[in-house]
Scaffold this motif. Structure first.
Motif, PDB file in Angstrom:
ATOM      1  N   ALA A   1     -43.420 -12.396   3.204  1.00 25.79           N
ATOM      2  CA  ALA A   1     -44.617 -13.148   3.611  1.00 25.79           C
ATOM      3  C   ALA A   1     -45.035 -14.018   2.432  1.00 25.79           C
ATOM      4  CB  ALA A   1     -45.750 -12.187   3.971  1.00 25.79           C
ATOM      5  N   TYR A   2     -45.463 -15.234   2.714  1.00 26.07           N
ATOM      6  CA  TYR A   2     -46.016 -16.051   1.627  1.00 26.07           C
ATOM      7  C   TYR A   2     -47.101 -16.989   2.101  1.00 26.07           C
ATOM      8  CZ  TYR A   2     -42.012 -19.064   3.075  1.00 26.07           C
ATOM      9  OH  TYR A   2     -41.082 -19.780   3.776  1.00 26.07           O
TER      10      TYR A   2
ATOM     11  N   HIS B   1     -46.902 -21.585   5.932  1.00 24.96           N
ATOM     12  CA  HIS B   1     -46.917 -20.183   5.538  1.00 24.96           C
ATOM     13  C   HIS B   1     -45.812 -19.385   6.235  1.00 24.96           C
ATOM     14  CE1 HIS B   1     -50.789 -21.353   4.030  1.00 24.96           C
ATOM     15  NE2 HIS B   1     -51.185 -21.698   5.249  1.00 24.96           N
ATOM     16  N   ALA B   2     -45.598 -18.173   5.748  1.00 22.30           N
ATOM     17  CA  ALA B   2     -44.655 -17.276   6.428  1.00 22.30           C
ATOM     18  C   ALA B   2     -45.230 -15.872   6.457  1.00 22.30           C
ATOM     19  CB  ALA B   2     -43.306 -17.269   5.717  1.00 22.30           C
ATOM     20  N   VAL B   3     -45.101 -15.246   7.605  1.00 25.78           N
ATOM     21  CA  VAL B   3     -45.467 -13.844   7.746  1.00 25.78           C
ATOM     22  C   VAL B   3     -44.188 -13.014   7.801  1.00 25.78           C
ATOM     23  CG1 VAL B   3     -46.447 -12.190   9.402  1.00 25.78           C
ATOM     24  CG2 VAL B   3     -47.720 -14.255   8.792  1.00 25.78           C
TER      25      VAL B   3
ATOM     26  N   TYR C   1     -47.255 -21.075  10.714  1.00 30.81           N
ATOM     27  CA  TYR C   1     -46.709 -19.833  10.158  1.00 30.81           C
ATOM     28  C   TYR C   1     -45.343 -19.549  10.767  1.00 30.81           C
ATOM     29  CZ  TYR C   1     -51.521 -18.871   8.727  1.00 30.81           C
ATOM     30  OH  TYR C   1     -52.762 -18.954   8.160  1.00 30.81           O
TER      31      TYR C   1
END
Lengths: 245, 245
Positions: free
Chosen positions: A9-10, A57-59, A239
């Motif tokens: 995640a970021y 973003h990334a989850v 995301y």
């Protein structure tokens, strides 16, 4: 060499996107530097499911790397996180077969896009959701979303800059979730072209504000022309939610 | 000169707290600069309900200022927000009587403190909630919270640096709300001393991890000694939630 698959995640706010670029702080370069420190200075190449743009973003981004270091697999997140900024977190690690490839083995992805509406901006969401001061006709957006589902040539929903030739992709499901003052649009599909989710969102927003009709989606798809679709929605609402293998 | 009362939300992450300090970017200085631009360069003094420390957020901070500029009252948030960073938002403005004072007229305040627990950190909460890797005994925290309610001398729950002499305050209610992987502790009272909420949270966390017993709260209050209480919880979990007049 054993291959490790990680879920990551970021918060993309302060990065120049995922992919390594000379003299830029990117998610990949920060993770590779952390791995290099763990490998006593040796370079470690990381392969992700795909890149994400600046501010995205990334989850549930997924990546793999090969390593000779013997760390019990459940300790890898702890070891890596101790070397990483709090903007990036390794959520999970597992050992995978040598033929697993974070990019080439992808079977599907889910992206989510967050929109919030209110009379005034919310300072806590400025980097995490797109602000829409206009009220949106969600029923019409849902009608339009249905027309995006299925296998289509998504040329109209793809940045003109892309080098990919085959623009046919299948969208399994577009779901619009409403909660309080927020809208989350989830897109699940077998693959996404450059800027495709952000252009689909921008177009759905024009349906929501009634600049476009739901049935226009059909015409836009058929035109195979980027300029027929809506604007590219801003990066910070997007995301990478999940990658399936 | 007409007096305007504003409700303000801000993300305290990148500010050196609320109050003006020489050569530091503070919430007050950014708002005063915006007001000064609206007043063609004239200095405008802003009075808030109280200061907040570096990293502390506000959802419902209240401030007042006096102005000769005739802008319809409902336009003030729009005009001010157009001059402000997205980190600060004026939520509401109203004209008040000349004897209204954002600090001296306060009758009560609510602060909230956000804690989240998980196996690994959440990059999206790093500036907005305190991470607790340990599981917490919430029943015991609730038992301890009850003992903080009422009128007490809060010397033990106050930074030793404070210059305030009378340390008796009344806490109307401490509520612990549990949701998913998050805990929010709400404190309502007639006034709060310097670092008081953060020390109460730090102490409740020690009850949660069973380093302290709920009944120790009573002994800590009676000792009137800062070192008897728990650690000061980090600033970034704290929100000035609401101010009552």
């Amino acid at each position: 060499m054993p291959r490790i698959k990680c879920t990551v995640a970021y918060d993309g706010t302060a990065f120049h996107g995922y992919q390594v670029q000379p003299n830029k702080r990117t998610v990949q370069s920060v993770i590779e530097q952390a791995l290099s420190r763990i490998h006593k200075g040796a370079a470690v190449k990381v392969v992700a499911s795909g890149r994400t743009d600046a501010g995205v973003h990334a989850v549930g981004q997924v990546l793999h790397f090969d390593t000779n270091i013997t760390i019990p697999i459940e300790k890898w997140p702890i070891v890596l996180n101790s070397q990483l900024t709090e903007e990036i977190t390794i959520q999970h690690a597992e050992q995978v077969a040598e033929d697993f490839h974070a990019r080439f083995s992808v079977r599907g992805k889910e992206y989510r896009y967050r929109i919030y509406f209110d009379k005034v901006r919310n300072p806590f969401l400025r980097n995490y959701a797109h602000f829409s001061p206009q009220s949106l006709n969600i029923d019409k957006m849902r009608e339009a979303a249905l027309l995006l589902e299925g296998e289509h040539d998504f040329t109209s929903f793809c940045s003109a800059k892309t080098e990919v030739v085959d623009k046919v992709r299948e969208i399994y499901r577009v779901e619009i979730l409403e909660e309080d003052k927020e809208l989350t649009i989830s897109f699940r599909g077998n693959g996404f072209l450059y800027n495709m989710v952000r252009i689909m969102v921008g177009t759905l927003l024009e349906v929501g504000t009634e600049k476009l009709l739901p049935k226009d989606i059909k015409t836009i798809l058929e035109s195979k022309n980027r300029s027929a679709a809506g604007k590219t929605a801003p990066a910070h609402g997007l995301y990478l939610w999940r990658v399936d293998y």
